[in-house]
Each structure stands twice: as structure tokens, then as C-alpha cells.
Design an enzyme around this catalytic site. Structure first.
Site, PDB file in Angstrom:
ATOM      1  N   TRP A   1       1.144  -4.959  26.707  1.00 32.56           N
ATOM      2  CA  TRP A   1       1.880  -5.577  25.284  1.00 32.56           C
ATOM      3  C   TRP A   1       3.181  -6.273  25.453  1.00 32.56           C
ATOM      4  CZ3 TRP A   1      -2.223  -5.879  22.543  1.00 32.56           C
ATOM      5  CH2 TRP A   1      -3.081  -5.022  22.389  1.00 32.56           C
TER       6      TRP A   1
ATOM      7  N   GLU B   1       0.803  -1.125   0.012  1.00 32.68           N
ATOM      8  CA  GLU B   1      -0.120   0.036   0.011  1.00 32.68           C
ATOM      9  C   GLU B   1       0.894   1.306  -0.101  1.00 32.68           C
ATOM     10  OE1 GLU B   1      -0.395  -2.622   1.791  1.00 32.68           O
ATOM     11  OE2 GLU B   1      -2.620  -3.007   2.291  1.00 32.68           O
TER      12      GLU B   1
ATOM     13  N   LYS C   1      -0.945 -10.012  24.407  1.00 29.67           N
ATOM     14  CA  LYS C   1      -1.327  -9.154  25.594  1.00 29.67           C
ATOM     15  C   LYS C   1      -1.499 -10.000  26.809  1.00 29.67           C
ATOM     16  CE  LYS C   1      -3.916  -4.795  25.883  1.00 29.67           C
ATOM     17  NZ  LYS C   1      -4.909  -3.988  25.474  1.00 29.67           N
TER      18      LYS C   1
HETATM   19  P1  AMP Z   1       3.599  -6.275   1.890  1.00 34.90           P
HETATM   20  O1  AMP Z   1       2.495  -5.690   1.596  1.00 34.90           O
HETATM   21  O2  AMP Z   1       3.664  -7.913   1.598  1.00 34.90           O
HETATM   22  O3  AMP Z   1       5.005  -5.996   1.466  1.00 34.90           O
HETATM   23  O4  AMP Z   1       3.835  -6.585   3.409  1.00 34.90           O
HETATM   24  C1  AMP Z   1       3.844  -5.425   4.238  1.00 34.90           C
HETATM   25  C2  AMP Z   1       4.080  -5.905   6.028  1.00 34.90           C
HETATM   26  O5  AMP Z   1       5.592  -6.284   5.791  1.00 34.90           O
HETATM   27  C3  AMP Z   1       4.353  -4.660   6.728  1.00 34.90           C
HETATM   28  O6  AMP Z   1       3.156  -4.205   6.887  1.00 34.90           O
HETATM   29  C4  AMP Z   1       4.937  -5.094   7.768  1.00 34.90           C
HETATM   30  O7  AMP Z   1       4.269  -5.864   8.727  1.00 34.90           O
HETATM   31  C5  AMP Z   1       6.181  -6.213   7.232  1.00 34.90           C
HETATM   32  N1  AMP Z   1       7.348  -5.521   6.871  1.00 34.90           N
HETATM   33  C6  AMP Z   1       7.628  -4.860   5.754  1.00 34.90           C
HETATM   34  N2  AMP Z   1       9.128  -4.438   6.118  1.00 34.90           N
HETATM   35  C7  AMP Z   1       9.497  -4.767   7.334  1.00 34.90           C
HETATM   36  C8  AMP Z   1      10.510  -4.412   8.188  1.00 34.90           C
HETATM   37  N3  AMP Z   1      11.670  -3.768   7.780  1.00 34.90           N
HETATM   38  N4  AMP Z   1      10.337  -4.675   9.567  1.00 34.90           N
HETATM   39  C9  AMP Z   1       9.483  -5.556  10.014  1.00 34.90           C
HETATM   40  N5  AMP Z   1       8.028  -5.833   9.357  1.00 34.90           N
HETATM   41  C10 AMP Z   1       8.275  -5.300   7.841  1.00 34.90           C
END
Ligand code: AMP
Length: 540
Positions: free
Chosen positions: A442, A328, A437
Site C-alpha cells: 500500500w 454516519e 497498491k
Molecule cells: P462526509 O460523510 O461527507 O462528511 O464524508 C466523510 C469522509 O470524509 C470520511 O469518511 C473521510 O474519508 C473524509 N474525512 C472527514 N474528515 C477527515 C479528516 N480530518 N481527514 C481525512 N479525511 C476526512
């Protein structure tokens, strides 16, 4: 008074034209399925991307029509990245790791009119062919084998050859759609995000900045992150905009194949998810003198990069840059470079900063929102991360029901939980749905996982919430040990003790052979939670 500046549209055709005219000799290299290297120049790429645009127009493509791709990272996919939007079409990348039912759903939902597919992926297409009806299916002959007859398949090469070169771009507005991706959520149907020429151009400019990905014409860029996942983090657009040499790994994403390419093509920038970098690190540790690499920056995102990974690569002179983003958000939201005032800190402090997801890119705003509004930037208060900016989605494609993902004042609710520290560094602590939780407080599963992955015997760890009669939920750690390594649950708990408050420590540690993952390599915690939901707590 009015401004006196041109209202010049931000479209991908200006990037394509610039690349074709300024960098005709720059190279694009692709590793083919048989492992040989396909090499050509920006001049070839420019001519062929325009030929694709012309042929699509002649085939009746109208502005806004979707053209799907089912492809690895290759020269042909790069042509599609530019040729489809240049024809006024919408590049729709299909994730080849999804279940065929999901692929079929996505193609139907997006109403893809044309489909470009690698010949090596035809068996995959066959699995959903009965459920989808693209008008034309163009097959990229990566293997050089003849295209199977009688299945309504055409050669991509013949399609390009039908172009004469006598072609003008259609009139494009910067707000015209240029591409779309579906998010690969762990629950519910995939959701479509539609990028515009404007959002893509601005995202490319933002990504290239020195304090962001720092990409230039001097770079040799190898995106490991698939072009079928969030547009390979926009790197094909950014790299071509800058005139970087591009190296495409094709279907060969194993550590040795990547390291060979890093060495032979003198790669300076690469990008991928932590799982890929863990594999590459193991290969380097096993044979430290086998590959002679350039100083290289490795962008890591998609999941949290453990601090130990960043430290380990420093030993090889390779710099890991942690970045955060989502489908997004195009996806770049934050990158973790040290601000100048932090560069005098101790090594431990610097590593701690580099392990956060970093500071927002120019033009992207962030806030963490708790139950009573935005929480302070104190590095402790947690809230749901919300973002806004010119390359952040304002809705999903044909999916009104999900619109509660946007706050009434126009911010996108990411579903990630984060703290923001006084320096503006965002630290993701969880997904909202993965939160633990315990007794009303948290616990960050990501912090526990990263710490566990610092133990020498641990390959991977996922920490999940399990229902508990007294505390509502308590953490359980599912741990995968490295090959041949040993550790007990007690030992791992002792290892965590000095790092966390006592009530954060997992009450149970289970050893498993593999952590279930989503199609994009993220931990599938819902499956683990389901598996351990009836866990009997000893102390309860
Ligand atoms: P996507 O749309 O498949 O790229 O997934 C996005 C999600 O990946 C995000 O909302 C995060 O939960 C996770 N994400 C992406 N980059 C990171 C990061 N550097 N550290 C932790 N979670 C990440």
C-alpha cells in the site's frame, strides 16, 4: 437491585428550553444575502423556534414526518434545527450543491412533507420542482423581496405569525428520530442517515467537552461548515446547548467576508473544510495587518488538513484543530489535541501529532481492521477504520443492500484506511476505494498529497492510482500550482525524495488548473482516475 435514577429522556426540547430561559440576551447574528447583518437574541430565537413547532403541528405534522430545508447558515435555519424536532418532526437538510436530480431523488426517498427554502435559493428549487411534491413550501424572505405568487409558495414569516404561543411539546421519546442527512458519496445513490434526539444530545455533550471542541457560553461560534452538510458538524446544537453567541455567515463564504465577521463579532471558534482555510490563509498572508482577530480556534475536517496549514496558521496566533468524522458518525469521531504526555515533544513531533486525525472522543471506539482482524496500534499497520458509539449509525434509511457496511459484531466500516499509533492517534491514509497498491504494497495517497502541499509552489495536489503493467498500480500526482508560481515535475519529485521510501514516489506528475471536487469539496479522484486511466508509463 435496581438503580434509583430518573429515566430522563435526552431530547432537543430540553436544550431549547435551557437556551431560552438561561441565555435570552445572548446574540445570534446572520450575514444576509445583501451583506447586511441581521441581529437578534436567543429570546427571539426561542420564541420563533417554538412558533415554528406550533405552526407545523397546526398544519398537521405528525410525529416522524420529514420537513426538508434548503438553506444557508442563517437564523431561520437555526429555528428549523430546533423547531422541527420540537414538533416531533424530522429535520431533513438538503445539500444545495447537489445536482437537482439528486436533490429530487433525496426528497422523494425521504418523503419530505414540508419544505422550508431561502428565497435566494428558489431558482435552485425550480430546477427540481417538477419532480417533488411537498405539501407546503415555506419561503424565508432573506432579501425582503415579495414571494413570487402563483407557485404554491408561502411566506415562512406568515406561517410563524399563525402561531399563538399556546403550545405544548408532543410527548417525545429520546429514541424518536430528530434529523436526517444523506451522504454525498462519489458513487451510487445518496444514502440516508437518521439521527435521534438521544444521539444528537449525546453528540452535543461529547462535542462540547474541553478535550474535544471545547465549547462554552464564553465562545463566539461561527460555523462555516454548511448546515446542509452533516448538520454543520452538530455545531448549531452544541453552540445553543452551551449558550454560545452564534454567528451565521449566510451565503458569503469568501475569505474577506469571513475575516470581516471574525473581526467585528470577535469570533473565538470556527469550523470548516481545508479549502476554506486555505483561502482564508491566502487572504491573511496577502494583507497580514488588515484584520485584528481574537485568539481563535479553527476546527478543520471533511478532508485531511495538511501539516503546513496548521503551521502557517500558528504564525497568525490562530490554532487549527484537526477533526475527523462522517455523516454516519454525526459526525464527530476523533479530534487531534495533544495529550499531556506529548506536550514536551519537539515542535516537529507536536505538529506531526496535530496533523493526525486525533484520538477518539469519549464514548466512541475505534479499531483498524486488516485482512486477518484488528491490526496493532503501532502507527504502521494499516486497516479499514471501524467505529462504534452512541452517535454512530446502525444502518441506512430504507436501504438494506448496504448493510455489509456493519461488521457482524456491530462496528461501522468507515471505508477509510488508517493507522493507529500506540498513543491512540488515528491517521487516515486513504479511502479504501482510493488506495494505491503497488507491487502488493500500500502507498498512502494522503501522505504524498500533504507532503506535496508543503512545497511553496503547490496550491493543491491529488495523488491517484494508475494501472501499471508491472506493479499493478503506480501513483500519479495531479498538481495545481499557486498563481504565478512555477515548478517542474522533477523538482517536485526531488522535494518528496527525502520524505518517502523510493517506491512511494509518484512516477508521474501532471499539472492541472483545478482538482475536480464533490459537492462537499472533497477531491473527486474517480474522475481523475478516469481521465488518466490510459496513461503511458515511460519506464514500463
Ligand atoms: P462526509 O460523510 O461527507 O462528511 O464524508 C466523510 C469522509 O470524509 C470520511 O469518511 C473521510 O474519508 C473524509 N474525512 C472527514 N474528515 C477527515 C479528516 N480530518 N481527514 C481525512 N479525511 C476526512
Amino acid at each position: 437491585m435496581q438503580g434509583t435514577m430518573m429515566n430522563y429522556p435526552l431530547t432537543l426540547t430540553s436544550i431549547l428550553e435551557r437556551a431560552g430561559h438561561l441565555f435570552p440576551k445572548q446574540e445570534i447574528i446572520t450575514r444576509l444575502p445583501d451583506k447586511s447583518l441581521h441581529r437578534y437574541t436567543y429570546a427571539d430565537f426561542y420564541r420563533r423556534a417554538r412558533a415554528l413547532a406550533e405552526a407545523l403541528q397546526k398544519a398537521g405534522l405528525k410525529k416522524g414526518d420529514r420537513v426538508a430545508t434548503l438553506s444557508w447558515n442563517t437564523y431561520a435555519h437555526l429555528e428549523a434545527y430546533f423547531g422541527i424536532p420540537a414538533a416531533g418532526g424530522v429535520l431533513h437538510t438538503l445539500n444545495l450543491r447537489l445536482h437537482p436530480n439528486d436533490v429530487a431523488y433525496i426528497v422523494q426517498h425521504a418523503e419530505d412533507r414540508f419544505l422550508i427554502v431561502d428565497d435566494v435559493l428558489l431558482p435552485l428549487l425550480e430546477k427540481c420542482r417538477a419532480d417533488i411534491k411537498p405539501e407546503r413550501v415555506l419561503v424565508v424572505p432573506l432579501t425582503g423581496q415579495p414571494i413570487p405568487p402563483g407557485m404554491g409558495l408561502e411566506s415562512y414569516e406568515d406561517f410563524l405569525a399563525s402561531a399563538t404561543g399556546d403550545f405544548d411539546y408532543p410527548a417525545l421519546s429520546e429514541d424518536d428520530p430528530s434529523g436526517m442527512c444523506y451522504t454525498s458519496g462519489t458513487t451510487g445513490k445518496p444514502k440516508g442517515v437518521v439521527y435521534t434526539h438521544r444521539s444528537t444530545v449525546l453528540h452535543s455533550l461529547g462535542s462540547a467537552l474541553p478535550d474535544v471542541l471545547n465549547l462554552s457560553m464564553k465562545d463566539v461560534l461561527l460555523p462555516v461548515v454548511p448546515m446542509f452538510h452533516v448538520m454543520a458538524w452538530g455545531l448549531p446544537f452544541t453552540g445553543v446547548m452551551m449558550g454560545s453567541k452564534m454567528v451565521m455567515p449566510g451565503p458569503h463564504l469568501d475569505a474577506a467576508s469571513l475575516l470581516d465577521l471574525y473581526e467585528s463579532e470577535k469570533v473565538t471558534k470556527t469550523a470548516g473544510v481545508p479549502t476554506i482555510w486555505m483561502g482564508v490563509l491566502q487572504a491573511l498572508q496577502k494583507e497580514p495587518t488588515r484584520w485584528k482577530l481574537q485568539p481563535m480556534e479553527m476546527v478543520v475536517g471533511g478532508s485531511a488538513a495538511p501539516e503546513t496549514l496548521i503551521r502557517a496558521y500558528d504564525q497568525f496566533g490562530l490554532k487549527v484543530l484537526h477533526a475527523w468524522g462522517m455523516t454516519e458518525t454525526s459526525p464527530l469521531g476523533t479530534t487531534s489535541r495533544l495529550k499531556t504526555n506529548l506536550q514536551g515533544g519537539s515542535a516537529d513531533e507536536q505538529y506531526a501529532y496535530r496533523a493526525t486525525q486525533g484520538i477518539p472522543t469519549p464514548l466512541v471506539e475505534v479499531r483498524a481492521v486488516g485482512e486477518s482482524g484488528p491490526v496493532p496500534w503501532d502507527g504502521v499497520s494499516m486497516g479499514e477504520l471501524e467505529v462504534r458509539g452512541p452517535w454512530v449509525a446502525s444502518g441506512y434509511y430504507r436501504l438494506e443492500a448496504e448493510n455489509d457496511k456493519w461488521s457482524p459484531d456491530g462496528w461501522f466500516r468507515t471505508g477509510d484506511v488508517a493507522t493507529i499509533n500506540p498513543e491512540g492517534y488515528v491517521k487516515i491514509t486513504d479511502r479504501t476505494k482510493d488506495l494505491i497498491k503497488s507491487g502488493g504494497e500500500w502507498i498512502s495517497s494522503l501522505d504524498l498529497e500533504n507532503a506535496l502541499m508543503g512545497h511553496p509552489a503547490v496550491k493543491e495536489a491529488a495523488v491517484i492510482a494508475i494501472p501499471h503493467p508491472k506493479w499493478a498500480e503506480r501513483p500519479l500526482a495531479a498538481v495545481v500550482l499557486k498563481d504565478g508560481a512555477q515548478a517542474t515535475a522533477e523538482e517536485l519529485k526531488k522535494y518528496l525524495e527525502p520524505k518517502f521510501a523510493k517506491w512511494w514516489l509518484p512516477d508521474a506528475v501532471v499539472f492541472i488548473s483545478e482538482i475536480p471536487r464533490t459537492s462537499t469539496g472533497k477531491f473527486l479522484k474517480a474522475q481523475l482516475r478516469d481521465q488518466y486511466k490510459s496513461w503511458q508509463w515511460e519506464s514500463a
